[in-house]
Design a protein around this motif. Structure first.
Motif, PDB file in Angstrom:
ATOM      1  N   ILE A  96      29.672  52.858  35.054  1.00  0.00           N
ATOM      2  CA  ILE A  96      29.302  51.905  34.237  1.00  0.00           C
ATOM      3  C   ILE A  96      29.263  50.813  34.826  1.00  0.00           C
ATOM      4  CG2 ILE A  96      30.190  50.484  32.142  1.00  0.00           C
ATOM      5  CD1 ILE A  96      31.573  53.287  31.213  1.00  0.00           C
ATOM      6  N   SER A  97      30.081  49.964  35.523  1.00  0.00           N
ATOM      7  CA  SER A  97      29.969  48.786  36.316  1.00  0.00           C
ATOM      8  C   SER A  97      28.921  48.743  37.101  1.00  0.00           C
ATOM      9  CB  SER A  97      31.328  48.805  36.940  1.00  0.00           C
ATOM     10  OG  SER A  97      31.339  47.447  38.005  1.00  0.00           O
ATOM     11  N   ARG A  98      28.418  49.837  37.678  1.00  0.00           N
ATOM     12  CA  ARG A  98      27.142  49.740  38.589  1.00  0.00           C
ATOM     13  C   ARG A  98      25.903  49.611  38.005  1.00  0.00           C
ATOM     14  NH1 ARG A  98      28.128  52.641  44.374  1.00  0.00           N
ATOM     15  NH2 ARG A  98      30.084  52.059  44.997  1.00  0.00           N
ATOM     16  N   LEU A  99      25.964  50.238  36.760  1.00  0.00           N
ATOM     17  CA  LEU A  99      24.851  50.161  35.891  1.00  0.00           C
ATOM     18  C   LEU A  99      24.571  48.980  34.940  1.00  0.00           C
ATOM     19  CD1 LEU A  99      24.805  53.962  34.348  1.00  0.00           C
ATOM     20  CD2 LEU A  99      22.924  53.176  35.868  1.00  0.00           C
ATOM     21  N   HIS A 100      25.760  48.326  34.821  1.00  0.00           N
ATOM     22  CA  HIS A 100      25.819  47.061  34.122  1.00  0.00           C
ATOM     23  C   HIS A 100      26.852  46.169  34.806  1.00  0.00           C
ATOM     24  CE1 HIS A 100      23.802  49.272  30.888  1.00  0.00           C
ATOM     25  NE2 HIS A 100      24.610  50.168  30.846  1.00  0.00           N
ATOM     26  N   PRO A 101      26.258  45.644  36.103  1.00  0.00           N
ATOM     27  CA  PRO A 101      27.213  44.559  36.900  1.00  0.00           C
ATOM     28  C   PRO A 101      27.474  43.492  35.996  1.00  0.00           C
ATOM     29  CG  PRO A 101      24.792  44.624  37.625  1.00  0.00           C
ATOM     30  CD  PRO A 101      25.025  45.871  36.589  1.00  0.00           C
ATOM     31  N   GLU A 102      26.844  43.354  34.835  1.00  0.00           N
ATOM     32  CA  GLU A 102      27.173  41.895  34.347  1.00  0.00           C
ATOM     33  C   GLU A 102      28.415  42.219  33.226  1.00  0.00           C
ATOM     34  OE1 GLU A 102      24.862  44.227  31.452  1.00  0.00           O
ATOM     35  OE2 GLU A 102      24.397  43.839  33.691  1.00  0.00           O
ATOM     36  N   LYS A 103      28.763  43.428  32.968  1.00  0.00           N
ATOM     37  CA  LYS A 103      29.972  43.805  32.177  1.00  0.00           C
ATOM     38  C   LYS A 103      31.128  43.401  32.588  1.00  0.00           C
ATOM     39  CE  LYS A 103      26.840  44.779  28.749  1.00  0.00           C
ATOM     40  NZ  LYS A 103      26.907  44.192  27.538  1.00  0.00           N
ATOM     41  N   TYR A 104      32.137  43.460  31.718  1.00  0.00           N
ATOM     42  CA  TYR A 104      33.608  43.470  32.198  1.00  0.00           C
ATOM     43  C   TYR A 104      34.106  45.026  31.616  1.00  0.00           C
ATOM     44  CZ  TYR A 104      33.444  38.107  32.209  1.00  0.00           C
ATOM     45  OH  TYR A 104      33.187  37.118  32.440  1.00  0.00           O
ATOM     46  N   VAL A 105      34.408  45.656  32.863  1.00  0.00           N
ATOM     47  CA  VAL A 105      34.691  47.063  32.820  1.00  0.00           C
ATOM     48  C   VAL A 105      36.245  47.230  33.153  1.00  0.00           C
ATOM     49  CG1 VAL A 105      34.031  49.536  33.327  1.00  0.00           C
ATOM     50  CG2 VAL A 105      32.306  47.741  33.425  1.00  0.00           C
ATOM     51  N   PHE A 106      36.941  47.859  32.147  1.00  0.00           N
ATOM     52  CA  PHE A 106      38.256  48.096  32.392  1.00  0.00           C
ATOM     53  C   PHE A 106      38.684  49.654  32.210  1.00  0.00           C
ATOM     54  CE2 PHE A 106      39.051  47.106  28.133  1.00  0.00           C
ATOM     55  CZ  PHE A 106      39.919  47.758  27.661  1.00  0.00           C
ATOM     56  N   THR A 107      39.657  50.133  32.889  1.00  0.00           N
ATOM     57  CA  THR A 107      40.187  51.403  32.717  1.00  0.00           C
ATOM     58  C   THR A 107      41.826  51.276  32.092  1.00  0.00           C
ATOM     59  OG1 THR A 107      41.209  52.061  34.819  1.00  0.00           O
ATOM     60  CG2 THR A 107      38.871  52.527  34.261  1.00  0.00           C
ATOM     61  N   TYR A 108      42.129  52.305  31.311  1.00  0.00           N
ATOM     62  CA  TYR A 108      43.470  51.934  30.792  1.00  0.00           C
ATOM     63  C   TYR A 108      44.386  53.318  30.752  1.00  0.00           C
ATOM     64  CZ  TYR A 108      47.267  50.658  27.598  1.00  0.00           C
ATOM     65  OH  TYR A 108      48.602  50.332  26.977  1.00  0.00           O
ATOM     66  N   THR A 129      36.932  40.004  37.835  1.00  0.00           N
ATOM     67  CA  THR A 129      35.565  40.630  37.384  1.00  0.00           C
ATOM     68  C   THR A 129      34.458  39.657  37.153  1.00  0.00           C
ATOM     69  OG1 THR A 129      36.790  42.311  36.202  1.00  0.00           O
ATOM     70  CG2 THR A 129      34.356  42.140  35.890  1.00  0.00           C
ATOM     71  N   ARG A 130      34.574  38.659  36.601  1.00  0.00           N
ATOM     72  CA  ARG A 130      33.436  37.443  36.598  1.00  0.00           C
ATOM     73  C   ARG A 130      33.148  37.055  37.895  1.00  0.00           C
ATOM     74  NH1 ARG A 130      35.099  32.780  32.674  1.00  0.00           N
ATOM     75  NH2 ARG A 130      34.739  34.272  31.052  1.00  0.00           N
ATOM     76  N   LEU A 131      34.163  36.690  38.879  1.00  0.00           N
ATOM     77  CA  LEU A 131      33.810  36.318  40.012  1.00  0.00           C
ATOM     78  C   LEU A 131      33.432  37.121  41.135  1.00  0.00           C
ATOM     79  CD1 LEU A 131      37.072  34.064  40.395  1.00  0.00           C
ATOM     80  CD2 LEU A 131      34.550  33.228  39.629  1.00  0.00           C
ATOM     81  N   GLN A 132      33.199  38.590  40.721  1.00  0.00           N
ATOM     82  CA  GLN A 132      32.892  39.731  41.472  1.00  0.00           C
ATOM     83  C   GLN A 132      33.561  39.945  42.715  1.00  0.00           C
ATOM     84  OE1 GLN A 132      29.818  41.955  40.991  1.00  0.00           O
ATOM     85  NE2 GLN A 132      30.062  40.905  38.858  1.00  0.00           N
ATOM     86  N   LYS A 133      35.123  39.822  42.665  1.00  0.00           N
ATOM     87  CA  LYS A 133      35.905  39.863  43.659  1.00  0.00           C
ATOM     88  C   LYS A 133      36.380  41.028  44.254  1.00  0.00           C
ATOM     89  CE  LYS A 133      39.185  36.660  43.981  1.00  0.00           C
ATOM     90  NZ  LYS A 133      40.516  35.553  43.537  1.00  0.00           N
ATOM     91  N   GLY A 134      36.205  42.168  43.414  1.00  0.00           N
ATOM     92  CA  GLY A 134      36.604  43.485  43.854  1.00  0.00           C
ATOM     93  C   GLY A 134      37.555  44.135  42.444  1.00  0.00           C
ATOM     94  N   LEU A 135      38.225  45.253  42.983  1.00  0.00           N
ATOM     95  CA  LEU A 135      39.306  45.830  42.043  1.00  0.00           C
ATOM     96  C   LEU A 135      40.348  45.308  41.647  1.00  0.00           C
ATOM     97  CD1 LEU A 135      39.328  49.612  41.436  1.00  0.00           C
ATOM     98  CD2 LEU A 135      41.374  48.155  41.432  1.00  0.00           C
ATOM     99  N   SER A 136      40.782  44.678  40.494  1.00  0.00           N
ATOM    100  CA  SER A 136      42.029  44.353  40.214  1.00  0.00           C
ATOM    101  C   SER A 136      43.064  45.235  39.551  1.00  0.00           C
ATOM    102  CB  SER A 136      42.073  43.017  39.262  1.00  0.00           C
ATOM    103  OG  SER A 136      41.062  42.009  39.774  1.00  0.00           O
ATOM    104  N   PHE A 137      44.175  45.566  40.029  1.00  0.00           N
ATOM    105  CA  PHE A 137      44.919  46.682  39.437  1.00  0.00           C
ATOM    106  C   PHE A 137      46.178  45.947  38.861  1.00  0.00           C
ATOM    107  CE2 PHE A 137      48.015  49.955  40.018  1.00  0.00           C
ATOM    108  CZ  PHE A 137      47.554  51.001  39.789  1.00  0.00           C
TER     109      PHE A 137
END
Length: 253
Positions: free
Chosen positions: A88-100, A207-215
């Protein structure tokens, strides 16, 4: 003045995020999931990104998360939420994507998925609820179950010789170059809730700053699986789980 004069409906202040639906949550009373749902909804609302956020929920107690937070959701197979979020993130890089995800989902069947998503540095947020047990499927031992902890599959307590040691998955993920923010929080007191909310907000801002994965790990309770009252479960968590899983930021780039 009597207490009954104060606790009246007109004196109560009910604060609820607009993103939370009116559906009654299926979680057990005292469960940490409901609190974290509320915090995620508040963060998304405060950042004004409701129409830009996509959540991914796999199998586990949180499988019905889409019923409670009014954003776009995708369902994933057990443990596979990071892979779905990656797509999802690669198809829509402008989105905020998270898993729970829970500890059985993420640290067991999904261990490879989360490791490689972190190593690739996918621009997503992962919210990890660690209650040291498989809560939905009968209270079995999870990778994070403590030594000596009684579960339905370790009725005499977890034995390191038989079952191995509790997995500190969050510390492992912090070693990978693709993670930008790795933290462990809790939600058993108002102060802890505020810290967890701040951690979630920082993760979404990354995510907005495109910094990588936040856990963001949240150490929580499963009073039904632990066979305790909510009050006793909170006490047990603080006395036992925090020693193995200490709270605070582990990595912040």
């Amino acid at each position: 003045m009597e207490l009954t004069d104060i606790i009246k409906e007109e004196n109560l202040v009910l604060q609820k995020s607009k993103l939370l639906t009116d559906n009654v949550m299926h979680y057990c009373p005292g469960c940490t999931h409901g609190v974290v749902h509320k915090l995620i909804a508040e963060v998304i609302e405060e950042l004004n990104i409701q129409d830009q956020t996509i959540g991914v929920s796999p199998v586990g107690c949180s499988v019905f998360a889409y019923n409670y937070i009014d954003i776009d959701w995708a369902e994933a197979a057990h443990g596979r939420a990071p892979a779905v979020a990656t797509a999802i993130s690669r198809l829509h890089p402008e989105k905020y994507v998270f898993t729970y995800q829970g500890d059985g989902d993420l640290a067991s069947i999904g261990c490879a998925e989360i490791m490689h998503a972190c190593n690739r540095g996918e621009n997503i947020v992962v919210v990890f609820i660690n209650n040291a047990i498989y809560g939905m499927t009968g209270g079995q031992m999870a990778p994070t179950t403590l030594l000596g902890q009684v579960t339905s599959t370790t009725p005499y307590g977890r034995d390191a010789k038989l079952n191995g040691f509790p997995m500190k998955i969050t510390e492992l993920l912090a070693q990978l170059d693709g993670t930008c923010y790795v933290t462990r929080q809790s939600a058993e007191t108002p102060a802890a809730v505020r810290k967890t909310k701040n951690a979630l907000k920082k993760a979404f801002q990354n995510t907005r700053l495109q910094k990588g994965l936040s856990f963001v790990e949240v150490v929580g309770t499963c009073n039904s699986g632990w066979k305790m009252t909510p009050v006793d479960a909170n006490k047990w968590m603080k006395e036992h789980m925090f020693e193995k899983y200490p709270l605070g930021d582990i990595k912040d780039i």
